[in-house]
Design a protein around this motif. Sequence first.
Motif, mmCIF file in Angstrom:
data_model
loop_
_atom_site.group_PDB
_atom_site.id
_atom_site.type_symbol
_atom_site.label_atom_id
_atom_site.label_comp_id
_atom_site.label_asym_id
_atom_site.label_seq_id
_atom_site.Cartn_x
_atom_site.Cartn_y
_atom_site.Cartn_z
ATOM 1 N N GLN A 50 1.199 -0.275 -24.573
ATOM 2 C CA GLN A 50 0.610 -0.444 -23.247
ATOM 3 C C GLN A 50 -0.755 -1.114 -23.357
ATOM 4 O O GLN A 50 -1.491 -0.918 -24.320
ATOM 5 C CB GLN A 50 0.448 0.919 -22.550
ATOM 6 C CG GLN A 50 1.759 1.586 -22.190
ATOM 7 C CD GLN A 50 2.448 0.898 -21.043
ATOM 8 O OE1 GLN A 50 1.807 0.268 -20.205
ATOM 9 N NE2 GLN A 50 3.775 0.967 -21.021
ATOM 10 N N VAL A 51 -1.059 -1.902 -22.353
ATOM 11 C CA VAL A 51 -2.343 -2.580 -22.268
ATOM 12 C C VAL A 51 -2.914 -2.315 -20.881
ATOM 13 O O VAL A 51 -2.204 -2.443 -19.877
ATOM 14 C CB VAL A 51 -2.188 -4.104 -22.485
ATOM 15 C CG1 VAL A 51 -3.532 -4.800 -22.321
ATOM 16 C CG2 VAL A 51 -1.591 -4.399 -23.855
ATOM 17 N N GLN A 52 -4.166 -1.937 -20.841
ATOM 18 C CA GLN A 52 -4.845 -1.730 -19.570
ATOM 19 C C GLN A 52 -5.938 -2.789 -19.417
ATOM 20 O O GLN A 52 -6.660 -3.084 -20.367
ATOM 21 C CB GLN A 52 -5.472 -0.333 -19.489
ATOM 22 C CG GLN A 52 -4.460 0.804 -19.499
ATOM 23 C CD GLN A 52 -3.937 1.114 -20.903
ATOM 24 O OE1 GLN A 52 -4.678 1.120 -21.866
ATOM 25 N NE2 GLN A 52 -2.630 1.372 -21.010
ATOM 26 N N LEU A 53 -6.036 -3.325 -18.211
ATOM 27 C CA LEU A 53 -6.983 -4.402 -17.941
ATOM 28 C C LEU A 53 -7.796 -4.075 -16.698
ATOM 29 O O LEU A 53 -7.221 -3.665 -15.678
ATOM 30 C CB LEU A 53 -6.236 -5.724 -17.732
ATOM 31 C CG LEU A 53 -5.308 -6.161 -18.862
ATOM 32 C CD1 LEU A 53 -4.489 -7.382 -18.446
ATOM 33 C CD2 LEU A 53 -6.096 -6.467 -20.126
ATOM 34 N N VAL A 54 -9.092 -4.279 -16.775
ATOM 35 C CA VAL A 54 -9.966 -4.027 -15.631
ATOM 36 C C VAL A 54 -10.914 -5.202 -15.464
ATOM 37 O O VAL A 54 -11.703 -5.497 -16.369
ATOM 38 C CB VAL A 54 -10.779 -2.728 -15.808
ATOM 39 C CG1 VAL A 54 -11.693 -2.522 -14.601
ATOM 40 C CG2 VAL A 54 -9.848 -1.531 -15.995
ATOM 41 N N GLU A 55 -10.825 -5.856 -14.312
ATOM 42 C CA GLU A 55 -11.708 -6.979 -14.009
ATOM 43 C C GLU A 55 -12.969 -6.498 -13.297
ATOM 44 O O GLU A 55 -12.952 -5.481 -12.599
ATOM 45 C CB GLU A 55 -11.015 -8.015 -13.108
ATOM 46 C CG GLU A 55 -9.713 -8.576 -13.639
ATOM 47 C CD GLU A 55 -8.511 -7.832 -13.127
ATOM 48 O OE1 GLU A 55 -7.411 -8.422 -13.086
ATOM 49 O OE2 GLU A 55 -8.653 -6.648 -12.761
ATOM 50 N N SER A 56 -14.022 -7.264 -13.446
ATOM 51 C CA SER A 56 -15.263 -7.012 -12.722
ATOM 52 C C SER A 56 -16.027 -8.311 -12.594
ATOM 53 O O SER A 56 -15.687 -9.311 -13.245
ATOM 54 C CB SER A 56 -16.102 -5.949 -13.443
ATOM 55 O OG SER A 56 -16.460 -6.399 -14.738
ATOM 56 N N GLY A 57 -17.060 -8.282 -11.755
ATOM 57 C CA GLY A 57 -17.933 -9.432 -11.641
ATOM 58 C C GLY A 57 -17.719 -10.293 -10.412
ATOM 59 O O GLY A 57 -18.461 -11.260 -10.201
ATOM 60 N N GLY A 58 -16.735 -9.968 -9.609
ATOM 61 C CA GLY A 58 -16.524 -10.742 -8.402
ATOM 62 C C GLY A 58 -17.622 -10.503 -7.376
ATOM 63 O O GLY A 58 -18.459 -9.617 -7.536
ATOM 64 N N GLY A 59 -17.605 -11.308 -6.329
ATOM 65 C CA GLY A 59 -18.602 -11.149 -5.285
ATOM 66 C C GLY A 59 -18.645 -12.337 -4.376
ATOM 67 O O GLY A 59 -17.746 -13.192 -4.393
ATOM 68 N N LEU A 60 -19.709 -12.388 -3.586
ATOM 69 C CA LEU A 60 -19.931 -13.474 -2.638
ATOM 70 C C LEU A 60 -20.979 -14.419 -3.202
ATOM 71 O O LEU A 60 -22.050 -13.976 -3.636
ATOM 72 C CB LEU A 60 -20.397 -12.902 -1.302
ATOM 73 C CG LEU A 60 -20.816 -13.891 -0.222
ATOM 74 C CD1 LEU A 60 -19.634 -14.748 0.210
ATOM 75 C CD2 LEU A 60 -21.417 -13.145 0.961
#
Length: 121
Positions: free
Chosen positions: A1-11
């Motif tokens: 299993q692989v877990q992925l978490v994105e961050s850094g988005g915005g306006l």
Amino acid sequence: QVQLVESGGGLVQAGGSLRLSCAASGRTFSRNAMGWFRQAPGKEREFVGVITWGGGSTSYADSGKGRFTISRDSAKKMVYLQMNSLKPEDTAVYFCAAGGFGSSISLYDYWGQGTQVTVSS
């Protein structure tokens, strides 16, 4: 299993920059590449770019060439998408995914939850 978490988005305003991050955990190296995709409202998910964990080979969609750069830190299991000269048409939810090296969605079998990027004109 692989877990992925994105961050850094915005306006961000048109012409600005954002750096998205994707934190991977689990059996990350069971998949040799990490891809970035995006999906705008009412549109299909589309390929943005991909990088291999090993040699760091990259490939980009034409829409991002010269503006987007993918990098990775294998020791930290992190993948990054640096986006410069952003345009309103870059507005979308951005996803990272683990799989094989290529642009086809079918190559990827692990996906993050996505992070919203909104570019204002």
